[in-house]
Enzyme design. Structure first.
Site, mmCIF file in Angstrom:
data_model
loop_
_atom_site.group_PDB
_atom_site.id
_atom_site.type_symbol
_atom_site.label_atom_id
_atom_site.label_comp_id
_atom_site.label_asym_id
_atom_site.label_seq_id
_atom_site.Cartn_x
_atom_site.Cartn_y
_atom_site.Cartn_z
ATOM 1 C CE LYS A 170 -2.078 -0.912 3.945
ATOM 2 N NZ LYS A 170 -1.634 -2.243 4.333
ATOM 3 N NE ARG A 206 -4.330 -1.540 10.367
ATOM 4 C CZ ARG A 206 -3.302 -1.059 9.697
ATOM 5 N NH1 ARG A 206 -3.329 0.166 9.239
ATOM 6 N NH2 ARG A 206 -2.249 -1.799 9.496
ATOM 7 N NE ARG A 231 7.213 -4.112 5.875
ATOM 8 C CZ ARG A 231 5.880 -3.979 5.849
ATOM 9 N NH1 ARG A 231 5.301 -3.345 4.861
ATOM 10 N NH2 ARG A 231 5.142 -4.498 6.811
ATOM 11 N NE ARG A 257 6.474 -2.078 9.931
ATOM 12 C CZ ARG A 257 5.319 -1.901 9.281
ATOM 13 N NH1 ARG A 257 5.299 -1.270 8.129
ATOM 14 N NH2 ARG A 257 4.193 -2.360 9.767
ATOM 15 N NE ARG A 313 1.720 -5.901 10.930
ATOM 16 C CZ ARG A 313 2.856 -5.902 10.208
ATOM 17 N NH1 ARG A 313 3.911 -6.590 10.625
ATOM 18 N NH2 ARG A 313 2.940 -5.227 9.107
HETATM 19 P P1 ADP Z 1 0.654 -2.891 8.080
HETATM 20 O O1 ADP Z 1 1.936 -3.275 7.387
HETATM 21 O O2 ADP Z 1 0.191 -3.916 9.080
HETATM 22 O O3 ADP Z 1 -0.427 -2.480 7.117
HETATM 23 P P2 ADP Z 1 0.983 -0.157 9.069
HETATM 24 O O4 ADP Z 1 2.325 0.368 8.777
HETATM 25 O O5 ADP Z 1 -0.174 0.384 8.280
HETATM 26 O O6 ADP Z 1 1.086 -1.720 9.034
HETATM 27 O O7 ADP Z 1 0.629 0.085 10.616
HETATM 28 C C1 ADP Z 1 1.502 -0.337 11.635
HETATM 29 C C2 ADP Z 1 0.720 -0.437 12.926
HETATM 30 O O8 ADP Z 1 0.184 0.854 13.270
HETATM 31 C C3 ADP Z 1 -0.493 -1.354 12.886
HETATM 32 O O9 ADP Z 1 -0.164 -2.703 13.113
HETATM 33 C C4 ADP Z 1 -1.330 -0.776 14.020
HETATM 34 O O10 ADP Z 1 -0.829 -1.169 15.279
HETATM 35 C C5 ADP Z 1 -1.094 0.722 13.877
HETATM 36 N N1 ADP Z 1 -2.115 1.353 13.021
HETATM 37 C C6 ADP Z 1 -1.901 1.934 11.794
HETATM 38 N N2 ADP Z 1 -3.057 2.409 11.295
HETATM 39 C C7 ADP Z 1 -4.024 2.127 12.213
HETATM 40 C C8 ADP Z 1 -5.427 2.368 12.274
HETATM 41 N N3 ADP Z 1 -6.090 2.993 11.281
HETATM 42 N N4 ADP Z 1 -6.099 1.944 13.383
HETATM 43 C C9 ADP Z 1 -5.458 1.337 14.386
HETATM 44 N N5 ADP Z 1 -4.139 1.070 14.395
HETATM 45 C C10 ADP Z 1 -3.412 1.459 13.314
#
Ligand code: ADP
Length: 286
Positions: A66, A143, A177, A221, A232
């Site tokens: 994304k 989300r 990653r 990460r 996740r």
């Molecule tokens: P992913 O690779 O899982 O899509 P992101 O980089 O988007 O990870 O997000 C990392 C972390 O930040 C998530 O696992 C969550 O803990 C938190 N997070 C990000 N966006 C949201 C959201 N909209 N609502 C709740 N938690 C979020």
């Protein structure tokens, strides 16, 4: 250019400042409380009659890419790419009680509370408005169905792009990653080559290796371990798939199965978005 104009409709329902304030106030009505700076009144909505804002959302499982595609499109369209995961990671990098609390949540693969995420997003939107930004490509928000309802209450999302890959590829991509701790560049050491079978197409994604000067600064990460990625993914299927349905029934969801790595997928994504034929902009974004 016509296709681009068609997409860049200048009729964003609300501008960014309004979105920032409305997100705060609608969320407050839903039972959240916000800092005084977020609830301030009397800011006149700014609408530039000539502006062409896109208000798009990118959905997809962890590791699907994304951030990669949303940031390329944001450069192409001249709108900010706002990734709530990045906002969370900025908080993690800071010191203080919120950082400690968030680190525990994120490293368990759990979601941060709506209250915290909406507060971070509102601040980011308001900071953007102060810098003259308009439009956005959201990545990582909404989300949950509740977040989607809150967003719908404050602004009009025009298009939701749902990027898709199979679970084995997602896991390999998350585990491969790497991020350069100095320049922040995103790379991937995974070499994915899955043969097609039973009607399922194969997929090949070569590693996206960093330049020499980043090699010794690569970090992983904290939430990209196998156990946490699986959690996740589980949470995505449970909480975020309903968001796909939310937008599907509103006719806003564009499903996009990634056919391979960036060189193969990017032109096809542009075509799916009616943005092909903008080669000069495409190379500027690359
Ligand atoms: P992913 O690779 O899982 O899509 P992101 O980089 O988007 O990870 O997000 C990392 C972390 O930040 C998530 O696992 C969550 O803990 C938190 N997070 C990000 N966006 C949201 C959201 N909209 N609502 C709740 N938690 C979020």
């Amino acid at each position: 250019m016509t296709a681009l104009r068609g997409l860049l409709r200048g009729n964003a329902a609300v501008n960014m400042r309004t979105a920032g304030r409305w997100i705060s106030s609608v969320a407050a009505e839903s039972g959240f409380s916000f800092p005084a700076s977020q609830a301030r009144q009397g800011v006149a909505p700014r609408r530039d009659p000539g502006s062409r804002n896109v208000q798009w959302v990118f959905l997809g499982c962890p590791g699907v890419g994304k951030g990669t595609y949303a940031s390329r499109l944001s450069r192409l369209l001249g709108v900010p790419h706002i990734a709530t995961g990045d906002l969370v990671r900025d908080e993690l990098a800071a010191t203080g009680p919120l950082s400690k609390q968030l680190t525990e949540i994120v490293n368990r693969g759990q979601l941060v509370s709506d209250e915290i995420i909406i507060d971070l997003l509102s601040k980011r939107l308001e900071d953007g408005v102060a810098k003259g930004e308009s439009g956005f490509i959201l990545d990582g928000f909404p989300r949950t169905r509740r977040q989607a309802e809150i967003l719908e209450g404050v602004t009009e999302i025009e298009l939701v792009v749902n990027l898709k890959l199979t679970e084995d590829v997602l896991l390999a991509k998350c585990l491969g990653r790497r991020i350069c701790s100095q320049c922040g560049g995103n790379f991937n050491v995974a070499s994915i080559d899955i043969k097609g079978e039973n009607g399922r197409p194969g997929i090949s994604m070569p590693p996206l290796l960093p330049p020499e000067h980043c090699m010794s600064k690569l970090i992983t990460r904290g939430d990209d371990t196998e156990e946490v990625v699986k959690e996740r993914l589980r949470l995505y299927y449970e909480l975020s798939q309903p968001v796909e349905e939310f937008y599907r029934i509103r006719g806003k969801l564009l499903e996009f199965d990634l056919p391979g790595g960036i060189p193969e997928s990017w032109p096809k994504l542009l075509r799916a978005l009616n943005l092909d034929g903008h080669d000069e902009k495409q190379s500027a974004a690359a």
